[in-house]
Design a protein around this motif. Sequence first.
Motif, PDB file in Angstrom:
ATOM      1  N   MET A 262      -6.451  11.924   1.758  1.00 48.02           N
ATOM      2  CA  MET A 262      -5.690  10.931   1.989  1.00 48.02           C
ATOM      3  C   MET A 262      -5.014  10.881   3.329  1.00 48.02           C
ATOM      4  SD  MET A 262      -3.448  10.915  -1.754  1.00 48.02           S
ATOM      5  CE  MET A 262      -3.216  12.876  -1.820  1.00 48.02           C
ATOM      6  N   GLN A 279      -0.763   8.306   2.480  1.00 47.61           N
ATOM      7  CA  GLN A 279      -1.189   7.534   1.284  1.00 47.61           C
ATOM      8  C   GLN A 279      -0.935   8.494  -0.172  1.00 47.61           C
ATOM      9  OE1 GLN A 279      -5.226   7.409   1.935  1.00 47.61           O
ATOM     10  NE2 GLN A 279      -5.143   5.129   1.242  1.00 47.61           N
ATOM     11  N   HIS A 280      -0.410   7.177  -0.709  1.00 42.53           N
ATOM     12  CA  HIS A 280       0.241   7.678  -2.304  1.00 42.53           C
ATOM     13  C   HIS A 280      -0.769   8.075  -3.046  1.00 42.53           C
ATOM     14  CE1 HIS A 280       2.758   8.084  -5.458  1.00 42.53           C
ATOM     15  NE2 HIS A 280       1.901   7.157  -6.168  1.00 42.53           N
ATOM     16  N   ALA A 281      -2.282   7.547  -2.963  1.00 41.68           N
ATOM     17  CA  ALA A 281      -3.489   8.013  -3.569  1.00 41.68           C
ATOM     18  C   ALA A 281      -4.607   7.686  -2.860  1.00 41.68           C
ATOM     19  CB  ALA A 281      -3.388   7.672  -5.201  1.00 41.68           C
ATOM     20  N   SER A 284      -5.135   3.767  -1.697  1.00 41.81           N
ATOM     21  CA  SER A 284      -4.028   3.086  -1.840  1.00 41.81           C
ATOM     22  C   SER A 284      -3.598   2.316  -0.654  1.00 41.81           C
ATOM     23  CB  SER A 284      -2.914   4.123  -2.602  1.00 41.81           C
ATOM     24  OG  SER A 284      -1.710   3.246  -2.590  1.00 41.81           O
TER      25      SER A 284
END
Length: 646
Positions: A262, A279-281, A284
């Motif tokens: 990520m 990055q959250h996922a 994303s």
Amino acid sequence: MKNTVFLLLCIIILNSISMAQSYTEISDGGWVSGMNISRPVFVDLDNDSLLDMMVATWDGTIHHFEQDEPGSITFILISETFNDIHLRSFGALCVRDIDNDELLDLIIGEDYGTLYHYEQEVAGSGTFTYVTDNFNGIDVGAYSAPCFTDLDQDGFLDLIIGEDNGSLFHYEQDTTDLNVFTFVSDSLKGITVERNSVPFFIDIDNDSLLDLIIGERYGNLYHYRQDATGGDSFIQISDNFNEINVGGWSAPFFTDLDNDGMLDLIIGETNGNFHHYEQHALGSTVFDSLSSTFIKGLLDFGQYSAPFFTDLDNNGLLDMIIGEYDGILSHYQQVEPGSNYFSLVSDTFNNINVGIFSTLFFIDLDTDELLDLIVGEWDGNLNHYEQDEINSTNFSLITENFNDIDVGSGATPHFTDLDNDSLLDMIVGELDGNLNHYEQDETGSYSFTLITDSLSDIDIGRRSAPCFTDLDNNNLLDLIVGESSLNLNHYEQDEVGGGTFTLKTEQFMGISIDAGSRPVFADINNDGLEDLIFGNINGGIRYFQRNNETVIKSDQVNLYSFKIFPNYPNPFNPSTMINYQLSMTSDVELSIYNLLGQKVATLVSARQPAGSYKIQWDAAGYASGVYYYQLRAGEFQSVRKMILLR
């Protein structure tokens, strides 16, 4: 009595060994020049699986950091002057192998709008060689910020350059000479931000369309997305990517620091700090803010750092309190006596915030054994706090307008006793470069009266920051004044107890300093010699350790290694340390005298072998005022002055 005092002064003048002054800069412990308007890039220069972070700053230098271990989110300082590169100012870096020769090229933008070009000497090396300061004759006007990508996926690089007005210049690589770039447009598809655009291209969401994230003058991030694969047109998504605002001069860079797949987003900004998001996922476009110490052990506080040293809790460890540009105070404490290393205690000391441009001084004004803290601020006022109890680190506000003093702007206070009358003199620097002189109305009083708004007619231009000490032990005060330019001005008192000073040099000891210096003297390494420490416009804290050297007078050759050093702390309350050195076995007497020449204490009266000695004088029970300590060792005699302030 008067004859005794006169004799003491004669001893001071005639028998003291004069100290040569030279200083060595210390970097161990995180002491640095500091960064301002930081713009980071990440690359593995030496192929060791550790990311290198290079940071261009406003003063034209490049700081080099390296990841402390693979996958870590903390970095260690390697050098403040990467490859000794010095630009004009406002550097912006881009690293890429543009000509496919397996050697990295370093392209650097700067405030005049041109581009510098350096190339790696050998693959995996951290050494770069200068190629040109006018890469492809490109000039975008001002504040060039280069970035490479391949917009149309034709195998040839596009060079996109941010600039002062916020638009993006577009150049494309020549198909026959990869070092040649041809002008395409001075406004990539009409994209523009407020000012000082800093572009970065990456496919955030893995949709084969490039995302363009642009930093700008006011701290936001603009987000554009390519409207078709291989196209040079972009659609605006947001002018506030993830609602991020770092205050000013945002400079984004995406990489994967911790090897988790990520993206990490690291943003430089106006104060030289780094904002870290992840990055959250996977894929994303949402990024979460991370709280981390991005760089280990670095003493860097944004802008206009102003340090002061004292031992607040009387535990033998120096406390370093730093005034900062945003008006707060940070508190660090020495990890062990004499150490170069300080650890963070609090980044919001007593929750004090004076708004902007805090400078400070600790002293016991009213002789109640509780320290008073005077904090200057941008508006020209002085804020007064007092220690809650002896040895406490808690301080309470007394007044935001100490003595109704207002020096206009940029108040920078310092206390001393200029005329040896046991009344404190307060010298306040200010924006216009003068030194304002106030004197205490009576011993122990909080009241001060203006003597002059221009001490000795000194005017150093802008941002005067005074500091007093006696460098050469001649009983004449030395005045060191920092200022807005690269000078560190040295004045010396014309006569003992006088209010006039003569300029010795504008470049104290030839020390290379930074603009906006805020000098202070303290014995960091506990060797009995005062070291020079100063903050500056870049927010760093630099430490110059005084070297232990002597200049021998012709009539003192046989006494060359008998020494008595300045006591520390001075002024003090209630105890201070006295260091001295013997070159041979001697009958030694170390005594304390008051201002009338009366002996009030004998600390040592013994025969001692050659060596170094430390003696503490606990002055509990003694009245505030000026005292002298005299060392007699055989034929050697020397006297120094100290001040007990309760």
